[in-house]
Every structure is written in C-alpha cells, then in structure tokens.
Design a protein around this motif. Structure first.
Motif, PDB file in Angstrom:
ATOM      1  N   LEU A  58      -0.998   7.582  -4.494  1.00 57.61           N
ATOM      2  CA  LEU A  58      -1.449   6.699  -3.413  1.00 57.61           C
ATOM      3  C   LEU A  58      -2.182   5.484  -3.974  1.00 57.61           C
ATOM      4  N   ALA A  59      -2.969   5.680  -5.021  1.00 59.19           N
ATOM      5  CA  ALA A  59      -3.684   4.559  -5.637  1.00 59.19           C
ATOM      6  C   ALA A  59      -2.715   3.531  -6.202  1.00 59.19           C
TER       7      ALA A  59
ATOM      8  N   ASP B 209       0.822  -1.212   0.000  1.00 58.96           N
ATOM      9  CA  ASP B 209       0.000   0.000   0.000  1.00 58.96           C
ATOM     10  C   ASP B 209       0.858   1.265   0.000  1.00 58.96           C
TER      11      ASP B 209
ATOM     12  N   GLN C 230      -9.037  10.073   3.579  1.00 56.02           N
ATOM     13  CA  GLN C 230      -9.873   9.592   2.486  1.00 56.02           C
ATOM     14  C   GLN C 230      -9.356   8.272   1.927  1.00 56.02           C
ATOM     15  N   ARG C 231      -8.057   8.168   1.787  1.00 52.56           N
ATOM     16  CA  ARG C 231      -7.452   6.953   1.250  1.00 52.56           C
ATOM     17  C   ARG C 231      -7.231   5.883   2.315  1.00 52.56           C
TER      18      ARG C 231
ATOM     19  N   VAL D 274      -4.798   5.490   4.363  1.00 49.96           N
ATOM     20  CA  VAL D 274      -3.437   4.968   4.285  1.00 49.96           C
ATOM     21  C   VAL D 274      -2.669   5.297   5.561  1.00 49.96           C
TER      22      VAL D 274
ATOM     23  N   SER E  37      -3.483  11.822  -5.797  1.00 45.76           N
ATOM     24  CA  SER E  37      -4.413  10.694  -5.650  1.00 45.76           C
ATOM     25  C   SER E  37      -3.905   9.461  -6.386  1.00 45.76           C
TER      26      SER E  37
END
Length: 293
Positions: A186-187, A116, A227-228, A230, A183
């Motif tokens: 991180l994705a 991740d 939001q993610r 992580v 974004s």
C-alpha cells in the motif's frame, strides 16, 4: 470450536488428483465431467463430509427460513455449484478461457489510474480467484494475500497464472512477516487483495448483524484499510452460467473518526454489501462451517 479447527483452508484431494483434473479439463468434454461429478461425486462427498453438509443445510434452514426439503435440495445445488467453480478454476489452469462480465468497471480503473494504493476485499462466495486473473493493472502490482497451507498443485498453478502479469502472492506466514509485505504494498501505491469473511491467526473480530443473526468478521482487513486511509473495493465474482461469471464491484466509503471507528464502519458496510450479493446468489455461499455465532 474455533474457525481455525473447523476449516483447514486447503483444497481437497491429492497432487495426482489435481493434475488428473487439469488433464481432464484439457482433454475431456467439460459438460461430461461436470455431470459425472454432480451425479456420482457430490452425493458421496455429502455423505462422508457431514460437517460441511450440515453447516450449509443449517444456512438454508436457519438463515433463509427454508423447509427441510427445499433446504436439502439447495444444499445439493450448493455442492454442485462449488464443484463447477472448482472445475472452472482447473479449467483456467489448463489454459481455458471463461466468459466474464464486469459491473462498474470504472470504479476499478479509476483507482488503478490514481497514484495511491487501494484495498480489495473478497469473501468465500462465488469464484473470487477468477478476479485475480481478470483484474489487470499494468501500472500497479496486484498483491493477493493467500493461505500458505493450500494444496501444492493449486499453489503451483496460481504462481504460473500470477507470474504472467503484474501480480504477486503474499503468503500468510506464522511469523506474521506478511503484515510488512501488505503495508509495503500500500505504501508503494499498489493493490492489496484480502479475504474479509474469515478469521486468520488473530481472534479479533466484529460481531455484525448478517442475514438477521450475529456473525464474526475479522478486524484485520478493515483496520489495514482504515490505518492507511486508502480506497476500498468489495469485489465478488459470481457464477452466472456455463463458463460465465459476473464481477460485482462496490466501493466502500472511508468515514470520519479515528482508525478504530473507521475500520468498524468499513466492516459494517462490507457485511451489508455481502448480504445483498448473497441474497441474489444464495447457492454460492462456500463457508463450510458454522459461520454464525
């Protein structure tokens, strides 16, 4: 007056001055350059950069409860420390090597070894730029959000430093397209490094008790991490001596609740950790504007 008007985000000096500094770091005795700067340049800067000097002076008087004489001395030491950090930055640009110790190295490497992505939060204390050249990760790209209006020489040398490893600069853009890059990073399971102590663009912020007074911390960096969902590391790189640094790594905890609640909780954790580091290194606070409300 807003933070955006008070702070330009740009390293002072012209292009030829920066190139001259790199040449001096490569060809002249480092200690001699540093002494010259502290004895002759710093008093000049304090005299003619009054706003930055007053902001730091207020920090020592109002946030650390120092008397006028001690606050003035610490303000001078703060400027000398900042000069040393700038010289160290250009020293690395010239090919020099710094002595860097890392606390809790496993916290970083455990996240690097996972599949991740994760977020690193930084502040304008110490010399965080050193972290970008030290925290290597062959298996994950290191993405650093940077201010687009920085001096050309600094940006050029950052690119040279970054392109040698698995690193990438995400430049803040007026069209906000950098948000998509963040974004996507991180994705894709990559590392995203964000400053978390200054408000860029959006005025959304948290009012957090910080060193006994309310201060504004931006919502954005914490909202991205929440939001993610992580992992989040707070990393501070503090100068400990001649060409010496110590990297402090602290993992923040994702908590229960909705995105707004989790982001706010991360912000409070971050401010608390930053306060602890600042109490240990008070002369390495480099926000040269009135930070508190």
């Amino acid at each position: 007056m807003s933070v955006e008007k008070e702070w330009t985000g740009r390293t002072s000096g012209t292009k030829w001055m920066h190139r001259s500094l790199i040449w001096m770091m490569h060809n002249l005795p480092y200690r001699g350059v540093y002494l010259f700067v502290c004895i002759f340049v710093i008093p000049f800067c304090m005299l003619f950069s009054h706003k930055g000097y007053i902001a730091i002076y207020h920090f020592f008087v109002m946030r650390r409860n120092e008397n006028m004489a001690l606050a003035f001395w610490h303000t001078y030491m703060n400027h000398c420390m900042f000069a040393g950090i700038i010289l160290d930055r250009f020293y690395t640009y010239s090919g020099g090597k710094l002595n860097i110790e890392v606390e809790d190295w496993d916290l970083y490497h455990n996240l690097v070894d996972s599949k991740d992505g994760f977020v690193i939060l930084s502040a304008h204390i110490g010399n965080y730029e050193v972290a970008g050249y030290t925290l290597e990760a062959e298996s994950k790209r290191f993405n650093a959000l940077v201010y687009s209006g920085e001096a050309e020489t600094v940006m050029d040398n950052r690119r040279k430093m970054f392109e040698t490893k698995n690193r990438h600069m995400i430049v803040i853009k007026k069209d906000m397209s950098h948000l998509f890059e963040m974004s996507n990073a991180l994705a894709n399971g990559e590392i995203l490094s964000l400053p978390a102590d200054r408000i860029f663009g959006s005025s959304r912020h948290y009012n957090i008790d910080f060193l006994g007074y309310k201060a504004k911390f931006p919502v954005g960096p914490f909202a991205v991490a929440a939001q993610r969902e992580v992992a989040v590391l707070a990393i501070n790189v503090m100068k400990t001596g001649y060409k010496k640094y110590r990297i402090h790594i602290k993992q923040l905890q994702q908590t229960e609740g909705n995105i707004k609640q989790r982001a706010e909780n991360l912000a409070y954790q971050y401010a608390n950790n930053l306060e602890n580091v600042m109490n240990e290194y008070p002369t390495q606070w480099f926000n040269y504007f009135e930070f508190w409300n």
